[in-house]
Structures are given as C-alpha cells and as structure tokens.
Motif scaffolding. Structure first.
Motif, mmCIF file in Angstrom:
data_model
loop_
_atom_site.group_PDB
_atom_site.id
_atom_site.type_symbol
_atom_site.label_atom_id
_atom_site.label_comp_id
_atom_site.label_asym_id
_atom_site.label_seq_id
_atom_site.Cartn_x
_atom_site.Cartn_y
_atom_site.Cartn_z
ATOM 1 N N GLY A 76 0.814 -1.218 0.000
ATOM 2 C CA GLY A 76 0.000 0.000 0.000
ATOM 3 C C GLY A 76 0.840 1.257 0.000
ATOM 4 N N LEU A 77 1.957 1.245 0.773
ATOM 5 C CA LEU A 77 2.830 2.408 0.830
ATOM 6 C C LEU A 77 3.480 2.673 -0.516
ATOM 7 N N LEU A 78 3.986 1.621 -1.158
ATOM 8 C CA LEU A 78 4.625 1.794 -2.465
ATOM 9 C C LEU A 78 3.637 2.297 -3.513
ATOM 10 N N PHE A 79 2.415 1.766 -3.483
ATOM 11 C CA PHE A 79 1.430 2.226 -4.462
ATOM 12 C C PHE A 79 1.031 3.676 -4.186
ATOM 13 N N LEU A 112 1.650 9.492 -5.815
ATOM 14 C CA LEU A 112 2.220 10.823 -5.604
ATOM 15 C C LEU A 112 3.096 11.224 -6.793
ATOM 16 N N ILE A 113 3.882 10.270 -7.299
ATOM 17 C CA ILE A 113 4.703 10.550 -8.483
ATOM 18 C C ILE A 113 3.812 10.854 -9.681
ATOM 19 N N PHE A 114 2.687 10.133 -9.781
ATOM 20 C CA PHE A 114 1.754 10.331 -10.886
ATOM 21 C C PHE A 114 1.196 11.756 -10.890
ATOM 22 N N MET A 115 1.018 12.347 -9.698
ATOM 23 C CA MET A 115 0.417 13.678 -9.593
ATOM 24 C C MET A 115 1.426 14.812 -9.735
ATOM 25 N N PHE A 160 1.803 6.395 -14.783
ATOM 26 C CA PHE A 160 0.498 6.216 -15.424
ATOM 27 C C PHE A 160 0.341 4.803 -15.968
ATOM 28 N N GLY A 161 1.383 4.290 -16.634
ATOM 29 C CA GLY A 161 1.294 2.958 -17.217
ATOM 30 C C GLY A 161 1.092 1.886 -16.163
ATOM 31 N N ILE A 162 1.800 2.013 -15.030
ATOM 32 C CA ILE A 162 1.625 1.034 -13.951
ATOM 33 C C ILE A 162 0.218 1.116 -13.386
ATOM 34 N N PHE A 163 -0.256 2.339 -13.160
ATOM 35 C CA PHE A 163 -1.606 2.505 -12.620
ATOM 36 C C PHE A 163 -2.654 1.950 -13.576
#
Length: 286
Positions: free
Chosen positions: A114-117, A122-125, A160-163
């Motif tokens: 959960g922490l890593l995701f 945060l990186i995505f934003m 984005f791709g991972i999400f």
C-alpha cells in the motif's frame, strides 16, 4: 392486415431511431476529421495561397514542390529515424516494465504494498515539468546528454502505465487462473507470460498507442537533451522550419506535419485493430 401495418410502422420507427442515432455520430466524425483534411489541403498549396481569401478547400499543385523544399531544409528521414528509435524503444520498455510492476501490484501481496502504491500515485500527480532540471543534471553527470539514451532510459517506465495496467489486471485476470497455473508448477514469469499477457492485450495495446504517440510528439525534452542540432528528433527538426527561407513557409510546415502523422496513423490502426479484435474474441467466448 392490422398486423402487417403494425410491423411496417415498427420498421419505419426503428429506421427513424437508427437515423437519429447515427446522424450525430456522422456529423461528429466529419467535424473531427476536418482538421486532418485541412492539413492535407494546406500541404498542397504555397504559403501565399494558404492565406488567400476565400480559403481554398480543394487540393492545389504545390505538394511535390513543398516536399522537395522540406527535404532540402531539414534532414527529414534522419530525424524521423531518431524519433522512431526513441518511440519504439520507449514503448517496448514501458510495456515490459509497467506490465510487470502492475502484475505484482494487482495480484500479489507483499509487505509495504500500500505504501509503495501510494508513493506511485504521488509521483503520478507531480507535473513532469518539475523533473526537467534534476533529470538534465543527472543525465549530464552520467554523460548521456546529446545521445538518444537520455531520451529512452528516463522514459522506460512511468506511473500512469503502472496505474493503468494495475487497474486493468485487477478485473481482467481471475485469481482462479493464477491458482490453476500455480498448481501446474508455473513460476512468476510463466504466470506473467502465459496467463496475464494473453488476457490484458487490449490494455497493452492502448498503453502502447498512448506511449508511442507521447514519445513521437515530445518536443521539450528532446530539444533540451539533444545538444547536437544534426542529431535531433522529428518534432525538433520541424521546428527549425520557422524562418528557414527568411519568412515561414507554411506550405512546407504543413507538409512536414502531414508526413509526420503517417507513423502515428499506422501505429493507431495496428493498435486499434488489436483492441477491437481481442474485445470481439472476449465477447464470443462470453
């Protein structure tokens, strides 16, 4: 007789509903396609004809001349090869790394998941523009400034791709399939290759189209990282057309933009065919 009249009335009503449904779609399609048509028309005219009034809506006779002037002004094929190298390499790496990471996030449990995701989100934003200066400093210290490596490696994976693939895999890959593969002795890579990838091909096709188009149209980072003006991507090369002949020849500019669209159309056609084909297979299986 009454039943025949009722059937004819229902047929006419269904036809009217079909026309009412498809007419807005046809109009929307024509409106969406008009900019592309307009680009084709402008690429066949000279710069003076483009600004003439009333505007010319039919093809002209200057397309071959514009193409010759374009090839004389910039190294079109060399810069196109650079763009293809970067876009294809980044797309392949993104599909590989993002799908692997997404598979782990979607179907496996591990400490700190959960922490890593959350950090990934945060990186995505974070706006990409904020990372330009730190990224340039890192690339300069490594010695990659001026080479294609500076464009490929930093873009090899993205949040984005991972999400996107994680959300797709959570619903597309059933846990029963993975359990069955584990009973057959499949390790992680075999589960990924033989179970996950065949199921998520539509998601990969969308991510591939999205990534390729983003890399093909990228302008800011290649302009900063590729310090050699003779070794640039296509978008940077086309920007050099502004003022090439003293004043900007918009006929040449539009010809270059039109030719630059061809690889995008090919990739979109291949990816869209993959998406539609796999969705249709899934519907038949259901």
């Amino acid at each position: 007789m009454a039943s025949i009249k009722e059937s004819r009335t229902s047929i006419k009503g269904s036809r009217r509903r079909g026309i009412a449904l498809h007419l807005p779609l046809i109009v929307s399609t024509l409106i969406s396609a008009f900019p592309f048509y307009w680009a084709v028309i402008m690429s066949t005219h000279s710069s003076s004809e483009i600004f003439s009034y009333p505007p010319k809506l039919l093809p002209g006779t200057h397309f071959l001349e514009n193409v010759r002037n374009l090839f004389d002004a910039v190294d079109f094929f060399g810069s196109m090869w650079n763009s293809l190298l970067v876009a294809v390499s980044v797309t392949f790496l993104v599909l590989l790394f993002d799908s692997l990471a997404a598979f782990v996030f979607a179907k496996f449990e591990f400490p700190g998941k959960g922490l890593l995701f959350g950090l990934l989100m945060l990186i995505f934003m974070v706006p990409a523009q904020l990372s330009v200066i730190p990224q340039f400093v890192v690339m300069a210290k490594i010695g990659w400034i001026g080479s294609m490596t500076a464009l490929i490696v930093p873009a090899a994976a993205n949040a984005f791709g991972i999400f996107w693939m994680r959300q797709y895999m959570k619903t597309a890959i059933h846990d029963e399939l993975l359990d069955a593969s584990r009973l057959d002795g499949a390790n992680f890579l075999r589960q990924y290759w033989h179970v996950a990838l065949p199921v998520v091909r539509p998601g990969l096709a969308f991510l591939g189209i999205f990534t390729f188009m983003g890399q093909w149209n990228d302008f800011a980072w290649p302009l900063i990282a590729l310090t050699n003006p003779n070794n640039v991507t296509l978008q940077v090369a086309l920007s050099q057309l502004n003022g090439t002949h003293g004043t900007t020849d918009y006929g040449i500019v539009m010809t270059g933009a039109l030719l630059a669209l061809i690889p995008l159309l090919i990739v979109f056609a291949i990816g869209a065919k993959q998406i539609i084909g796999d969705l249709a297979k899934g519907a038949v299986r259901g």
